[in-house]
Design a protein around this motif. Sequence first.
Motif, mmCIF file in Angstrom:
data_model
loop_
_atom_site.group_PDB
_atom_site.id
_atom_site.type_symbol
_atom_site.label_atom_id
_atom_site.label_comp_id
_atom_site.label_asym_id
_atom_site.label_seq_id
_atom_site.Cartn_x
_atom_site.Cartn_y
_atom_site.Cartn_z
ATOM 1 N N ALA A 46 6.591 17.066 91.590
ATOM 2 C CA ALA A 46 7.669 16.450 90.803
ATOM 3 C C ALA A 46 8.912 17.328 90.837
ATOM 4 C CB ALA A 46 7.201 16.244 89.357
ATOM 5 N N ARG A 47 8.730 18.637 90.654
ATOM 6 C CA ARG A 47 9.890 19.553 90.652
ATOM 7 C C ARG A 47 10.553 19.578 92.028
ATOM 8 N NH1 ARG A 47 5.901 23.079 88.075
ATOM 9 N NH2 ARG A 47 6.226 23.036 85.818
ATOM 10 N N THR A 48 9.754 19.594 93.074
ATOM 11 C CA THR A 48 10.303 19.603 94.444
ATOM 12 C C THR A 48 11.149 18.357 94.685
ATOM 13 O OG1 THR A 48 8.422 20.826 95.266
ATOM 14 C CG2 THR A 48 9.640 19.562 96.907
ATOM 15 N N GLU A 50 12.606 16.389 92.488
ATOM 16 C CA GLU A 50 13.844 16.333 91.698
ATOM 17 C C GLU A 50 14.882 17.304 92.269
ATOM 18 O OE1 GLU A 50 14.197 14.660 87.790
ATOM 19 O OE2 GLU A 50 14.612 16.657 87.046
ATOM 20 N N ARG A 51 14.419 18.449 92.744
ATOM 21 C CA ARG A 51 15.372 19.370 93.401
ATOM 22 C C ARG A 51 16.014 18.687 94.608
ATOM 23 N NH1 ARG A 51 11.856 23.621 92.333
ATOM 24 N NH2 ARG A 51 10.840 23.378 94.353
ATOM 25 N N THR A 99 10.462 16.776 84.652
ATOM 26 C CA THR A 99 11.647 16.234 85.342
ATOM 27 C C THR A 99 12.474 15.428 84.344
ATOM 28 O OG1 THR A 99 10.301 14.315 85.981
ATOM 29 C CG2 THR A 99 10.584 16.056 87.648
ATOM 30 N N GLU A 100 13.723 15.159 84.718
ATOM 31 C CA GLU A 100 14.588 14.354 83.833
ATOM 32 C C GLU A 100 15.029 13.050 84.470
ATOM 33 O OE1 GLU A 100 18.116 16.060 81.891
ATOM 34 O OE2 GLU A 100 17.057 17.970 82.148
ATOM 35 N N HIS A 101 15.087 13.030 85.790
ATOM 36 C CA HIS A 101 15.701 11.891 86.479
ATOM 37 C C HIS A 101 14.771 11.175 87.447
ATOM 38 C CE1 HIS A 101 19.574 13.348 85.022
ATOM 39 N NE2 HIS A 101 19.196 14.550 85.412
ATOM 40 N N LEU A 102 13.785 11.885 87.969
ATOM 41 C CA LEU A 102 12.928 11.310 89.003
ATOM 42 C C LEU A 102 12.303 10.001 88.516
ATOM 43 C CD1 LEU A 102 11.611 11.900 91.824
ATOM 44 C CD2 LEU A 102 9.674 12.858 90.539
ATOM 45 N N THR A 129 9.359 7.976 79.403
ATOM 46 C CA THR A 129 10.185 8.514 80.502
ATOM 47 C C THR A 129 11.661 8.155 80.331
ATOM 48 O OG1 THR A 129 9.858 6.526 81.836
ATOM 49 C CG2 THR A 129 8.284 8.319 82.168
ATOM 50 N N ARG A 132 12.340 5.276 83.341
ATOM 51 C CA ARG A 132 12.219 5.693 84.748
ATOM 52 C C ARG A 132 11.072 5.003 85.484
ATOM 53 N NH1 ARG A 132 11.677 11.828 85.199
ATOM 54 N NH2 ARG A 132 11.358 12.159 82.965
ATOM 55 N N TYR A 425 22.302 13.655 90.235
ATOM 56 C CA TYR A 425 21.857 12.388 89.662
ATOM 57 C C TYR A 425 22.911 11.873 88.683
ATOM 58 C CZ TYR A 425 16.937 13.119 91.121
ATOM 59 O OH TYR A 425 15.772 13.278 91.825
#
Length: 458
Positions: A46-48, A50-51, A99-102, A129, A132, A425
């Motif tokens: 998830a972090r990957t 979103e980055r 995450t915030e946007h994924l 979410t 999302r 985003y």
Amino acid sequence: MSGPKKQILVNAFTMNCVGHIHHGMWTHPRDRSLEHGELGYWLDLARTLERGLFDAVFIADIIGNYDVYGGNVDVTLRESVQMPVNDPWMLVSAMASVTEHLGFAVTANVGAEHPYTFARRLTTLDQLTRGRIGWNIVTGYLDSGARGLGLDGLAAHDTRYDRADDFLAVAYKLWEDSWDDDAVRADRAARLYADPDKVRPIQHDGPFYRAQGYHMSAPSPQRTPVLFQAGSSGRGQRFAARHAEGIFIHAPTPQAARKATRELRQAVADAGRDPYDVRIYVGIAVVPGATDAEAHDKLAEYLRHASPEGGVAHFAASTGIDFARYGLDEPIPYGESNAIQSAASAARERNATRRQLLEQHALGGRYHVVAGTPASIADELERWVDEGDIDGFNLTRIVTPESYQDFAELVVPELQARGRYRTAYAPGTLRERLLGGNGRLAPRHAGARAQRLADLTF
Ligand SMILES: Cc1cc2nc3c(=O)[nH]c(=O)nc-3n(C[C@H](O)[C@H](O)[C@H](O)COP(=O)(O)O)c2cc1C
């Protein structure tokens, strides 16, 4: 092409299992899919993503197992061809928490759910979410899954879509019609949590489902999740035209994609909607390297770990044809299929022998693979979008998470430099990001609040 360049949308395509599309790759020393039962694996992913500013993680799923090839699950188990397969929805809250946007475009088979309870589950996740959630609506194509659910076998292909239409009619009523936007007041002083005048039961008496009652949850930010769909037979296209906001097609070339998108956008217009109110995605694999030679060396290394036979076992289940019964060069009688008709008719057109199928599955799957420098991959992605009239890609994992990391680190900056990929985003829900508008189903969509839903049937 005139006007501003179309931004390219990208989802990470994966599944809660070991082998998803590129079978055999779990044997690669850098592949982490063996960890799919560990939360840490999904949180890192998830972090990957979103980055890398991915739109969403698109999680496929099946109900059942691949037992068509050889009439058993031997290759399926040896190569872990989507077996074992874990529930995709259980991953969402955890991945959302880091995450915030994924976005999350997650698959559910209507044949294994009831709309009354399913609608509540998705509303819950859409609240947690903050809007999302997407749902990839599938109708199932495996007799094994139908047997597991207590049926004698799969219902007929078109009947499965009829049932899905009816499922959606119930779900729209629950998501869109049961609670008004201002029903929840949470007014402590007035002792008024929800206004009884603004909440009403739904009533549905359709060909497959009967339902009567209130939606159990109050509305979530998107109400109806973003609706994705991936069937492209004639009946599948009609279903997509009515419901889908994101359509996932399989196309071997941009020209084939253009033909499919033209038909789909026409079908969307025939359903009374704006033909550009849908986003169309093609599945693709990329292998970027600093130089062409580096990329091709990497691809060669991947190829050494792939299982073409695992890929053909998967394809056997998609088409319903037991390829193991035929000699390597023997003609295969491709007939009609009750499984994935679009896969079966594409196979019929190509009329491949088993040897040719194994060659087509050299990387364990049949998805289009692009290897090269970031600039040459960006050229190719732009060509698909412009010539194929598509909106973006479901990016497969060859080696996970390496394939997504490579895309984020090497290809994304190149696409950004060309003005083709976001640099941050935008705030808002998944639907607002993908489709603009006010974040609700477009007014002309059959399930929108603007329509009269009380007597909705399809
Ligand atoms: C690119 C693509 C991806 C799909 N992903 C899934 C999936 O994750 N799970 C599933 O059960 N079916 C999946 N399907 C099957 C479709 O949802 C649909 O049931 C199937 O294509 C039958 O429809 P058709 O005969 O109209 O093509 C996929 C199909 C395509 C073409």
